[in-house]
Scaffold this active site. Structure first.
Site, PDB file in Angstrom:
ATOM      1  N   HIS A 140       0.812   1.139 -14.121  1.00 11.57           N
ATOM      2  CA  HIS A 140       1.600  -0.040 -14.483  1.00 11.57           C
ATOM      3  C   HIS A 140       3.075   0.351 -14.443  1.00 11.57           C
ATOM      4  O   HIS A 140       3.441   1.401 -14.967  1.00 11.57           O
ATOM      5  CB  HIS A 140       1.212  -0.531 -15.880  1.00 11.57           C
ATOM      6  CG  HIS A 140       1.893  -1.800 -16.253  1.00 11.57           C
ATOM      7  ND1 HIS A 140       1.501  -3.018 -15.742  1.00 11.57           N
ATOM      8  CD2 HIS A 140       2.957  -2.045 -17.057  1.00 11.57           C
ATOM      9  CE1 HIS A 140       2.301  -3.959 -16.242  1.00 11.57           C
ATOM     10  NE2 HIS A 140       3.189  -3.392 -17.030  1.00 11.57           N
TER      11      HIS A 140
ATOM     12  N   ASN B 155       1.787   3.093  -2.584  1.00 12.50           N
ATOM     13  CA  ASN B 155       1.147   4.036  -3.502  1.00 12.50           C
ATOM     14  C   ASN B 155      -0.162   4.551  -2.926  1.00 12.50           C
ATOM     15  O   ASN B 155      -0.474   5.739  -3.044  1.00 12.50           O
ATOM     16  CB  ASN B 155       0.903   3.400  -4.875  1.00 12.50           C
ATOM     17  CG  ASN B 155       2.009   3.743  -5.855  1.00 12.50           C
ATOM     18  OD1 ASN B 155       2.400   4.886  -5.983  1.00 12.50           O
ATOM     19  ND2 ASN B 155       2.494   2.726  -6.549  1.00 12.50           N
TER      20      ASN B 155
ATOM     21  N   GLU C 267       6.298   6.771  -9.817  1.00 14.36           N
ATOM     22  CA  GLU C 267       4.940   6.505  -9.320  1.00 14.36           C
ATOM     23  C   GLU C 267       4.533   7.537  -8.277  1.00 14.36           C
ATOM     24  O   GLU C 267       3.462   8.142  -8.379  1.00 14.36           O
ATOM     25  CB  GLU C 267       4.853   5.104  -8.705  1.00 14.36           C
ATOM     26  CG  GLU C 267       4.938   3.981  -9.701  1.00 14.36           C
ATOM     27  CD  GLU C 267       5.021   2.597  -9.060  1.00 14.36           C
ATOM     28  OE1 GLU C 267       4.855   1.625  -9.799  1.00 14.36           O
ATOM     29  OE2 GLU C 267       5.248   2.499  -7.832  1.00 14.36           O
TER      30      GLU C 267
ATOM     31  N   GLY D 174       0.772  -1.235   0.000  1.00 16.69           N
ATOM     32  CA  GLY D 174       0.000   0.000   0.000  1.00 16.69           C
ATOM     33  C   GLY D 174       0.801   1.281   0.000  1.00 16.69           C
ATOM     34  O   GLY D 174       0.282   2.330   0.389  1.00 16.69           O
TER      35      GLY D 174
ATOM     36  N   LEU E  16      -4.061  -6.794  -7.662  1.00 13.88           N
ATOM     37  CA  LEU E  16      -3.616  -7.904  -8.501  1.00 13.88           C
ATOM     38  C   LEU E  16      -4.729  -8.733  -9.130  1.00 13.88           C
ATOM     39  O   LEU E  16      -4.454  -9.598  -9.951  1.00 13.88           O
ATOM     40  CB  LEU E  16      -2.680  -8.821  -7.700  1.00 13.88           C
ATOM     41  CG  LEU E  16      -1.430  -8.121  -7.157  1.00 13.88           C
ATOM     42  CD1 LEU E  16      -0.533  -9.120  -6.443  1.00 13.88           C
ATOM     43  CD2 LEU E  16      -0.668  -7.405  -8.256  1.00 13.88           C
TER      44      LEU E  16
END
Length: 191
Positions: A104, A14, A174, A12, A85
């Site tokens: 991605h 992100n 990211e 977690g 996922l």
């Protein structure tokens, strides 16, 4: 107020980065963390952040309307996949058309598809001898990693880089870009 649910399956980082970015924002709120794993560390991060988190089984995602109903009950407007996922089933796609984005850890269409996540992607980049990698933020559709591309950012891959080196570079991209791109998508959608 746009209410976002973040779907995550693992640690977690992100999700936490996105939630912190939107803290105090009067137009966008991270309202919910959804996972397919009870023991995912994202639940601990959600507790620390004061965000509700919930787990649904693979069966509940794929064979029931429980997830869609829960999202509707919570007035969720938009979904962000951050290390989630499972393939998002059709009933959620239909309930949230063009309202689900994913990040991605490579430059799609390279290194996408089933099983291509996390370190698997970074290993594939190194094994292919690619000189660059990066991130792709995209809408999702019924196929893995094939939805419309919204944004890409690149990083160089040195010939001596390990997959761990590539992962570090990609994580920086990211954390830097994902929250900003989410915000710009929602500004565009909300006029």
């Amino acid at each position: 107020m746009t209410k976002i649910a973040i779907f995550a399956s693992g640690s977690g980082t992100n999700a936490e980065n996105i939630a912190k970015y939107f803290e105090g924002n009067s137009n966008i709120e991270i309202s919910l963390i959804v996972s397919n794993k009870k023991d995912a560390f994202v639940h601990e991060r959600a507790k620390t952040l004061g965000i509700e988190s919930v787990t649904f089984s693979k069966n509940e995602f794929e064979n029931t309307n429980e997830v869609v109903n829960y999202l509707r009950d919570k007035h969720i407007d938009f979904i962000v996949l951050a290390g989630f996922l499972l393939k998002v089933p059709d009933n959620i796609l239909k309930a949230y058309p063009n309202k689900i984005v994913n990040i991605h850890p490579a430059l799609l269409p390279k290194h996408g598809g089933k099983g291509m996540y996390g370190d698997n992607v970074h290993k594939a980049v190194v094994q292919a001898g690619d000189t660059e990698s990066g991130i792709t933020i995209h809408y999702i559709n019924e196929n893995y990693d094939e939805g419309g591309v919204i944004f890409q950012a690149k990083c160089q891959v040195g010939k001596d880089d390990t997959y761990e080196d590539v992962a570090k570079k990609v994580h920086i991209l990211e954390y830097t870009h994902f929250p900003i791109i989410i915000e710009s998508i929602l500004k565009d959608k909300n006029g």
